[in-house]
Scaffold this active site. Sequence first.
Site, PDB file in Angstrom:
ATOM      1  N   VAL A  82      60.992  37.266  22.609  1.00 17.89           N
ATOM      2  CA  VAL A  82      61.409  38.025  22.511  1.00 17.89           C
ATOM      3  C   VAL A  82      62.340  39.016  22.030  1.00 17.89           C
ATOM      4  O   VAL A  82      62.884  39.190  23.779  1.00 17.89           O
ATOM      5  CB  VAL A  82      60.006  38.742  22.436  1.00 17.89           C
ATOM      6  CG1 VAL A  82      59.645  39.984  21.484  1.00 17.89           C
ATOM      7  CG2 VAL A  82      58.472  37.900  22.501  1.00 17.89           C
TER       8      VAL A  82
ATOM      9  N   HIS B 168      62.636  42.838  27.926  1.00 19.17           N
ATOM     10  CA  HIS B 168      61.048  43.101  28.967  1.00 19.17           C
ATOM     11  C   HIS B 168      61.682  42.301  30.585  1.00 19.17           C
ATOM     12  O   HIS B 168      62.267  41.748  30.365  1.00 19.17           O
ATOM     13  CB  HIS B 168      60.634  42.413  27.676  1.00 19.17           C
ATOM     14  CG  HIS B 168      60.422  40.961  27.442  1.00 19.17           C
ATOM     15  ND1 HIS B 168      61.530  40.456  26.421  1.00 19.17           N
ATOM     16  CD2 HIS B 168      60.732  39.698  27.868  1.00 19.17           C
ATOM     17  CE1 HIS B 168      61.327  38.999  26.011  1.00 19.17           C
ATOM     18  NE2 HIS B 168      60.977  38.529  26.518  1.00 19.17           N
TER      19      HIS B 168
ATOM     20  N   ARG C 246      49.933  43.434  29.561  1.00 18.25           N
ATOM     21  CA  ARG C 246      49.024  42.625  29.273  1.00 18.25           C
ATOM     22  C   ARG C 246      50.099  42.121  28.794  1.00 18.25           C
ATOM     23  O   ARG C 246      49.859  41.389  27.776  1.00 18.25           O
ATOM     24  CB  ARG C 246      48.380  42.299  29.637  1.00 18.25           C
ATOM     25  CG  ARG C 246      47.570  43.036  30.872  1.00 18.25           C
ATOM     26  CD  ARG C 246      46.192  43.219  31.696  1.00 18.25           C
ATOM     27  NE  ARG C 246      45.850  44.121  32.387  1.00 18.25           N
ATOM     28  CZ  ARG C 246      46.115  44.603  33.372  1.00 18.25           C
ATOM     29  NH1 ARG C 246      46.902  43.713  33.946  1.00 18.25           N
ATOM     30  NH2 ARG C 246      45.362  45.253  34.659  1.00 18.25           N
ATOM     31  N   ASP C 247      50.987  41.425  29.292  1.00 16.98           N
ATOM     32  CA  ASP C 247      50.902  39.515  28.180  1.00 16.98           C
ATOM     33  C   ASP C 247      50.148  38.824  27.891  1.00 16.98           C
ATOM     34  O   ASP C 247      49.133  38.521  28.229  1.00 16.98           O
ATOM     35  CB  ASP C 247      51.868  38.715  29.310  1.00 16.98           C
ATOM     36  CG  ASP C 247      52.986  37.532  28.216  1.00 16.98           C
ATOM     37  OD1 ASP C 247      54.139  37.501  28.047  1.00 16.98           O
ATOM     38  OD2 ASP C 247      52.344  36.665  27.409  1.00 16.98           O
TER      39      ASP C 247
ATOM     40  N   ASN D 112      64.217  37.288  31.224  1.00 12.94           N
ATOM     41  CA  ASN D 112      64.928  35.838  30.450  1.00 12.94           C
ATOM     42  C   ASN D 112      65.787  36.742  29.483  1.00 12.94           C
ATOM     43  O   ASN D 112      65.726  37.306  28.385  1.00 12.94           O
ATOM     44  CB  ASN D 112      63.947  35.222  29.224  1.00 12.94           C
ATOM     45  CG  ASN D 112      63.155  34.670  30.699  1.00 12.94           C
ATOM     46  OD1 ASN D 112      63.088  34.782  31.907  1.00 12.94           O
ATOM     47  ND2 ASN D 112      61.767  34.431  30.374  1.00 12.94           N
TER      48      ASN D 112
ATOM     49  N   HIS E  29      59.594  40.906  33.190  1.00 11.41           N
ATOM     50  CA  HIS E  29      58.270  39.725  33.261  1.00 11.41           C
ATOM     51  C   HIS E  29      57.843  40.554  35.173  1.00 11.41           C
ATOM     52  O   HIS E  29      58.705  40.299  35.882  1.00 11.41           O
ATOM     53  CB  HIS E  29      57.966  38.554  33.792  1.00 11.41           C
ATOM     54  CG  HIS E  29      58.911  37.724  31.991  1.00 11.41           C
ATOM     55  ND1 HIS E  29      57.117  37.899  31.325  1.00 11.41           N
ATOM     56  CD2 HIS E  29      59.816  37.635  31.201  1.00 11.41           C
ATOM     57  CE1 HIS E  29      57.476  36.760  30.061  1.00 11.41           C
ATOM     58  NE2 HIS E  29      59.267  36.951  29.979  1.00 11.41           N
TER      59      HIS E  29
HETATM   60  P1  AMP Z   1      59.824  35.280  26.602  1.00 13.60           P
HETATM   61  O1  AMP Z   1      59.898  34.635  26.819  1.00 13.60           O
HETATM   62  O2  AMP Z   1      60.639  36.120  28.170  1.00 13.60           O
HETATM   63  O3  AMP Z   1      61.063  36.235  25.378  1.00 13.60           O
HETATM   64  O4  AMP Z   1      59.146  36.033  26.819  1.00 13.60           O
HETATM   65  C1  AMP Z   1      58.342  37.219  25.715  1.00 13.60           C
HETATM   66  C2  AMP Z   1      56.705  37.315  25.770  1.00 13.60           C
HETATM   67  O5  AMP Z   1      55.763  37.702  25.237  1.00 13.60           O
HETATM   68  C3  AMP Z   1      55.605  36.252  26.635  1.00 13.60           C
HETATM   69  O6  AMP Z   1      55.530  35.678  27.455  1.00 13.60           O
HETATM   70  C4  AMP Z   1      54.866  36.055  25.529  1.00 13.60           C
HETATM   71  O7  AMP Z   1      53.615  35.397  25.535  1.00 13.60           O
HETATM   72  C5  AMP Z   1      54.751  37.563  25.119  1.00 13.60           C
HETATM   73  N1  AMP Z   1      53.867  37.902  24.047  1.00 13.60           N
HETATM   74  C6  AMP Z   1      54.455  38.204  22.360  1.00 13.60           C
HETATM   75  N2  AMP Z   1      54.120  38.765  21.626  1.00 13.60           N
HETATM   76  C7  AMP Z   1      53.494  39.210  22.637  1.00 13.60           C
HETATM   77  C8  AMP Z   1      51.847  40.657  22.002  1.00 13.60           C
HETATM   78  N3  AMP Z   1      52.213  40.834  20.803  1.00 13.60           N
HETATM   79  N4  AMP Z   1      51.734  41.024  23.447  1.00 13.60           N
HETATM   80  C9  AMP Z   1      51.870  40.312  24.486  1.00 13.60           C
HETATM   81  N5  AMP Z   1      52.736  39.806  24.935  1.00 13.60           N
HETATM   82  C10 AMP Z   1      53.305  39.382  24.016  1.00 13.60           C
END
Ligand code: AMP
Length: 114
Positions: free
Chosen positions: A96, A100, A29-30, A87, A102
Amino acid sequence: MDDCIFCKIASGDIPADIVYQDEQVVGFRDLNPQAPTHVLVIPKKHIATLNDLLPEDEEIVGRMVGAAREIAMREGIADAGYRTVFNCNEQGGQTVFHIHLHLLGGRPMTWPPG
Ligand code: AMP
């Protein structure tokens, strides 16, 4: 990758709310959910961006999509519908740098995305 937060989640070195796991991918989960269901599906292998995918990684990406489908079924959002998003890099909104997928659902989505 030593300094990659998603590698650390995949290896269990830092905690996450894991909802799916198989030999190639992990779903969790995000931390900052943008919908009632917001799960990230990552490969256990470190791949920084979609631009870094190799031809041999295509099976992993297929597994990520299959995992998203499976999670959507388990979360009860499959029939109503959901959105899947990769993304890529700055203008794509990537923050990140470990790919990943979403999985967002549980509310109506709007189009175009922001
Ligand atoms: P993006 O902006 O597409 O790179 O998405 C990165 C996502 O990772 C964001 O929606 C963050 O809320 C999520 N995120 C970052 N660190 C963590 C974590 N430790 N556990 C869960 N989600 C995370």
